[in-house]
Design an enzyme around this catalytic site. Structure first.
Site, PDB file in Angstrom:
ATOM      1  N   ARG A 107     -19.776  61.471 -89.462  1.00  0.00           N
ATOM      2  CA  ARG A 107     -20.335  62.681 -88.853  1.00  0.00           C
ATOM      3  C   ARG A 107     -19.987  62.662 -87.375  1.00  0.00           C
ATOM      4  O   ARG A 107     -20.352  61.730 -86.652  1.00  0.00           O
ATOM      5  CB  ARG A 107     -21.860  62.766 -89.013  1.00  0.00           C
ATOM      6  CG  ARG A 107     -22.459  63.866 -88.148  1.00  0.00           C
ATOM      7  CD  ARG A 107     -23.918  64.124 -88.374  1.00  0.00           C
ATOM      8  NE  ARG A 107     -24.128  64.852 -89.607  1.00  0.00           N
ATOM      9  CZ  ARG A 107     -25.239  65.531 -89.898  1.00  0.00           C
ATOM     10  NH1 ARG A 107     -26.233  65.582 -89.035  1.00  0.00           N
ATOM     11  NH2 ARG A 107     -25.370  66.159 -91.034  1.00  0.00           N
ATOM     12  N   HIS A 134     -18.811  71.366 -93.237  1.00  0.00           N
ATOM     13  CA  HIS A 134     -19.914  70.546 -93.732  1.00  0.00           C
ATOM     14  C   HIS A 134     -19.821  70.495 -95.279  1.00  0.00           C
ATOM     15  O   HIS A 134     -20.664  71.053 -95.989  1.00  0.00           O
ATOM     16  CB  HIS A 134     -21.245  71.143 -93.286  1.00  0.00           C
ATOM     17  CG  HIS A 134     -22.400  70.185 -93.342  1.00  0.00           C
ATOM     18  ND1 HIS A 134     -22.286  68.873 -93.785  1.00  0.00           N
ATOM     19  CD2 HIS A 134     -23.721  70.343 -93.023  1.00  0.00           C
ATOM     20  CE1 HIS A 134     -23.467  68.286 -93.718  1.00  0.00           C
ATOM     21  NE2 HIS A 134     -24.347  69.146 -93.257  1.00  0.00           N
ATOM     22  N   GLN A 137     -22.707  69.364 -97.724  1.00  0.00           N
ATOM     23  CA  GLN A 137     -23.784  70.362 -97.814  1.00  0.00           C
ATOM     24  C   GLN A 137     -23.468  71.387 -98.903  1.00  0.00           C
ATOM     25  O   GLN A 137     -24.357  71.851 -99.627  1.00  0.00           O
ATOM     26  CB  GLN A 137     -23.930  71.063 -96.450  1.00  0.00           C
ATOM     27  CG  GLN A 137     -25.016  72.117 -96.398  1.00  0.00           C
ATOM     28  CD  GLN A 137     -26.427  71.534 -96.442  1.00  0.00           C
ATOM     29  OE1 GLN A 137     -26.734  70.614 -95.706  1.00  0.00           O
ATOM     30  NE2 GLN A 137     -27.275  72.053 -97.324  1.00  0.00           N
ATOM     31  N   ASP A 230     -28.405  79.856 -90.586  1.00  0.00           N
ATOM     32  CA  ASP A 230     -28.344  78.523 -89.969  1.00  0.00           C
ATOM     33  C   ASP A 230     -28.722  78.654 -88.491  1.00  0.00           C
ATOM     34  O   ASP A 230     -28.773  79.771 -87.951  1.00  0.00           O
ATOM     35  CB  ASP A 230     -26.920  77.959 -90.129  1.00  0.00           C
ATOM     36  CG  ASP A 230     -26.859  76.453 -89.845  1.00  0.00           C
ATOM     37  OD1 ASP A 230     -27.916  75.828 -89.624  1.00  0.00           O
ATOM     38  OD2 ASP A 230     -25.736  75.901 -89.833  1.00  0.00           O
ATOM     39  N   CYS A 271     -29.526  75.156 -94.415  1.00  0.00           N
ATOM     40  CA  CYS A 271     -29.171  73.734 -94.599  1.00  0.00           C
ATOM     41  C   CYS A 271     -30.166  72.801 -93.907  1.00  0.00           C
ATOM     42  O   CYS A 271     -30.211  71.615 -94.217  1.00  0.00           O
ATOM     43  CB  CYS A 271     -27.759  73.483 -94.092  1.00  0.00           C
ATOM     44  SG  CYS A 271     -27.597  73.734 -92.330  1.00  0.00           S
ATOM     45  N   ARG A 316     -28.994  67.195-101.829  1.00  0.00           N
ATOM     46  CA  ARG A 316     -28.017  66.417-101.054  1.00  0.00           C
ATOM     47  C   ARG A 316     -27.830  65.032-101.684  1.00  0.00           C
ATOM     48  O   ARG A 316     -26.721  64.523-101.772  1.00  0.00           O
ATOM     49  CB  ARG A 316     -28.477  66.250 -99.595  1.00  0.00           C
ATOM     50  CG  ARG A 316     -28.682  67.521 -98.786  1.00  0.00           C
ATOM     51  CD  ARG A 316     -27.410  68.308 -98.568  1.00  0.00           C
ATOM     52  NE  ARG A 316     -26.343  67.513 -97.964  1.00  0.00           N
ATOM     53  CZ  ARG A 316     -26.254  67.204 -96.655  1.00  0.00           C
ATOM     54  NH1 ARG A 316     -27.152  67.641 -95.809  1.00  0.00           N
ATOM     55  NH2 ARG A 316     -25.237  66.497 -96.195  1.00  0.00           N
TER      56      ARG A 316
HETATM   57  N1   CP Z   1     -28.274  69.734 -93.309  1.00  0.00           N
HETATM   58  C1   CP Z   1     -28.008  68.599 -92.650  1.00  0.00           C
HETATM   59  O1   CP Z   1     -26.859  68.182 -92.519  1.00  0.00           O
HETATM   60  O2   CP Z   1     -29.108  67.937 -92.189  1.00  0.00           O
HETATM   61  P1   CP Z   1     -29.078  66.692 -91.193  1.00  0.00           P
HETATM   62  O3   CP Z   1     -28.496  67.169 -89.894  1.00  0.00           O
HETATM   63  O4   CP Z   1     -30.509  66.257 -91.071  1.00  0.00           O
HETATM   64  O5   CP Z   1     -28.212  65.627 -91.804  1.00  0.00           O
END
Ligand code: CP
Length: 329
Positions: A107, A134, A137, A230, A271, A316
């Site tokens: 990430r 992403h 997700q 979002d 998300c 997830r």
């Molecule tokens: N949706 C998502 O990626 O959540 P986090 O940032 O908590 O990993």
């Protein structure tokens, strides 16, 4: 016969419709095993390192729980607890980790860094969110939608808000592959990159679905099965963007009035994390600055029966588990 062993998972653009549907089916199987408390430690002895240059709750926990359920070992690295970036380049780090682990979760801020890791690590790299995409997700979101509506093809998903952020880009890619009509609704200034849009338009034609970009909310929401939004500023974007974005996007805040323009049985998705109340430090700071109690979604919608945000969060784990298993088995 679908075989994903050894594949990277960076954008979903290089995954076929059948491969994505296969991963969702596998996730449903893993979800059943988990619910029935059936041990499924099929990847005992394998290890994943998880690099987080940005904070995370869902992605980190999902990778950890999924890997542990599969019997795997995990290592969590952030920029403060490793040499990466400061004393050692990402390239050298990739080569080192490739000698020790079976997979890397990454990430970070830039997609090209995920691609650099993938080119040099010699092991699969899974994108846990960059500034552009992403993809993990998406697997969860598609599982949530499929379980709710019992199918994916022919549905209409409307993303309202900053339509070129990493989640919106990934929704554009994923829906165009899976035969879901997709409408990105928001100010023109934030519309998706033209090249990605053109690529997905071609993909959508192949899969008999439509992609639309619009600024008009009523038009967008007509016939919508899923309303998705979002946060207005992504992690890694400058904090001083909040004022500009809230001015650009304040008419795109999802509230019950807006939800009523979609189909009667439409669901709400996000998300997470979401700015829907005043229960966080950042929300309070933003209230002081902008005078807004909530931002992209009202608390009423967020906590309504239409809201599937916690199903998404749970999914997830099941989808990341399916991905790990299929790539590493
Ligand atoms: N949706 C998502 O990626 O959540 P986090 O940032 O908590 O990993």
């Amino acid at each position: 016969m679908i075989d994903l062993r050894g594949r990277h998972f960076l954008t979903l653009r290089d995954y076929s419709k059948d491969e994505i549907l296969y991963l969702i089916e596998k996730a449903q199987e893993f979800k059943r095993l988990k619910k029935e408390h059936i041990v499924h430690d099929y990847l005992k002895g394998r290890n994943i390192v998880m690099i987080f240059e940005k904070t995370s709750t869902r992605t980190r926990c999902s990778f950890e729980v999924a890997a542990h359920d599969l019997g795997m070992g995990t290592t969590y690295l952030d920029p403060r607890s490793s040499q990466m970036g400061r004393k050692e380049s990402l390239l050298d780090t990739a080569k080192v980790l490739g000698r020790m682990y079976d997979a890397i979760e990454y990430r970070g801020f830039r997609q090209d860094k995920a691609e650099l890791l993938a080119k040099n690590a010699g092991i699969p790299v899974l994108n846990g969110l960059t500034g552009s995409y992403h993809p993990t997700q998406m697997l969860a979101d598609m599982l949530t939608i499929k379980e709710h509506f019992k199918h994916l093809e022919g549905l209409k998903l409307v993303f309202i808000g900053p339509t070129r952020n990493s989640v919106a880009n990934s929704l554009l890619v994923t829906t165009s592959k899976l035969g879901i009509d997709y409408t990105a609704c928001g100010p023109k200034e934030l519309w998706p990159d033209r090249e990605l849009y053109e690529e997905c338009l071609k993909e959508a034609k192949r899969n008999n679905c439509q992609i639309e970009l619009t600024e008009y909310i009523n038009e967008a929401l007509e016939g919508a099965d899923v309303v998705y939004t979002d946060a207005w500023v992504m992690m890694g974007e400058p904090n001083d963007l909040w004022k500009e974005r809230s001015e650009l996007l304040r008419h795109y805040r999802v509230d019950m009035k807006m939800m009523k323009k979609a189909k009667d049985n439409a669901i709400f998705m996000h998300c997470l994390p979401a700015f829907h109340d005043q229960e966080t430090e950042l929300a309070k700071e933003l209230y002081e600055k902008l005078g807004l109690v909530d931002l992209e979604v009202s608390d009423e919608v967020f906590n309504s029966e239409r809201s599937k945000v916690f199903d998404q969060a749970e999914d997830r784990v099941h989808t990341i588990k399916a991905l790990l298993y299929e790539i590493l088995k």
